[in-house]
Write a protein that holds these residues in place. Structure first.
Motif, short mmCIF file in Angstrom:
data_model
loop_
_atom_site.label_atom_id
_atom_site.label_comp_id
_atom_site.label_asym_id
_atom_site.label_seq_id
_atom_site.Cartn_x
_atom_site.Cartn_y
_atom_site.Cartn_z
N VAL A 36 0.82 -1.22 0.00
CA VAL A 36 0.00 0.00 0.00
C VAL A 36 0.85 1.27 0.00
N PRO A 37 1.75 1.47 0.98
CA PRO A 37 2.58 2.69 0.91
C PRO A 37 3.57 2.67 -0.24
N THR A 38 4.08 1.48 -0.58
CA THR A 38 5.07 1.39 -1.67
C THR A 38 4.46 1.82 -3.00
N MET A 39 3.32 1.24 -3.32
CA MET A 39 2.69 1.53 -4.62
C MET A 39 2.01 2.89 -4.61
N ALA A 40 1.56 3.33 -3.44
CA ALA A 40 1.00 4.69 -3.36
C ALA A 40 2.07 5.72 -3.71
N ALA A 41 3.28 5.51 -3.16
CA ALA A 41 4.38 6.42 -3.46
C ALA A 41 4.75 6.37 -4.94
N ALA A 42 4.81 5.16 -5.50
CA ALA A 42 5.15 5.01 -6.93
C ALA A 42 4.11 5.67 -7.82
N THR A 43 2.83 5.52 -7.45
CA THR A 43 1.75 6.12 -8.24
C THR A 43 1.80 7.63 -8.18
N LEU A 44 1.96 8.17 -6.98
CA LEU A 44 2.02 9.62 -6.82
C LEU A 44 3.21 10.21 -7.58
N TYR A 45 4.34 9.52 -7.49
CA TYR A 45 5.53 9.99 -8.21
C TYR A 45 5.30 9.98 -9.71
N SER A 46 4.71 8.90 -10.23
CA SER A 46 4.51 8.77 -11.67
C SER A 46 3.50 9.79 -12.20
#
Length: 269
Positions: free
Chosen positions: A183-193
């Motif tokens: 959840v935090p890992t992919m949330a960060a990746a999504t927000l960055y992208s």
């Protein structure tokens, strides 16, 4: 990318994100097959639809995520995600280059499959059977294991599950903690992208690509809905599957899929 291709990629994301088979590899193979992998919007789409997969975990484990009396749970997730945040920023350009070539990804898929065939032989009588028994130190260590997934084809899920088992977690508990950590890992990746990353070919930010055309935004929303629904089904099925069969079937799947894809891309590309 048309709507049919977007649906296929979103289904692939939902099915594979939480399985130890590498969702990134499968999406890259699909987009390469369609000849759209180099398109900036496709690259954005493949990362941003992880948001739907994130919501699937939150929906299934909502009691866990919204139990604010267990503050230590949030601390462990925050600590575990730090290695991926730092290394992801440092090596983003190298990761981006690796995502463009399906052949080494197929090889990594095969190697990871061989590892899954034998991984449970090394971890027997695991003592940690619930999340509450995972220490902060163990959580950070699992977070470093997760960073192996920056090599496309490795699988974030596989890396973090193996890391969890190496730290003494049962395979079921390791799988659940892998879901939580996603959840935090992919949330960060999504927000960055979406908000920070500038895409090479277009020179646009992710949110600029999303609003570049009405179809882009529609595909983004549709993709997240599909990824959400399919992820819920995949997560429920995966826990029951590994309790009964372990990781060997996934190892054989990776080897067979990797070999077929390697043969295809070396022959036709």
């Amino acid at each position: 990318m048309d709507f049919y291709q977007a649906i296929i990629i979103a289904i692939i994301e939902g099915l594979t994100e939480y399985l130890p088979v590498s969702s990134t590899a499968h999406m890259i193979f699909a987009s390469s097959y369609y000849g759209i992998q180099e398109d900036d919007y496709v690259k954005l789409f493949q990362v941003s639809i992880q948001f739907g997969a994130i919501l699937a975990v939150v929906a299934l484990y909502w009691k866990k995520f919204f139990d604010f009396t267990k503050f230590n749970f949030y601390i462990k997730l925050a600590l575990a995600v730090v290695p991926a945040l730092i290394l992801g920023l440092l090596f983003d350009d190298l990761i981006e280059q690796a995502l463009g070539d399906p052949i080494p990804i197929a090889i990594v898929l095969i190697v990871g499959g061989v590892i899954l065939l034998f991984i449970e032989n090394f971890f027997i009588n695991q003592p940690i059977k619930k999340e509450e028994d995972i220490t902060r130190k163990k959580a950070i260590t699992i977070g470093f294991w997760q960073c192996l997934a920056m090599m496309p084809g490795t699988s974030r899920s596989a890396a973090s599950i193996i890391g969890g088992m190496q730290q003494g977690l049962t395979r079921e508990n390791a799988a659940e903690f892998s879901f939580f950590l996603a959840v935090p890992t992919m949330a960060a990746a999504t927000l960055y992208s979406v908000f920070l990353k500038t895409y090479e070919h277009s020179g646009l930010k992710g949110y600029e690509l999303l609003v570049e055309s009405p179809d882009n935004l529609k595909m983004f929303l549709m993709g997240n809905v599909i990824a959400f629904i399919v992820s819920i089904i995949a997560i429920k099925g995966f826990i029951g599957f590994i309790k009964k069969y372990g990781f060997k079937p996934w190892g054989w799947y990776r080897i067979i899929a990797g070999a077929l894809l390697l043969a295809y891309f070396t022959t036709y590309k």
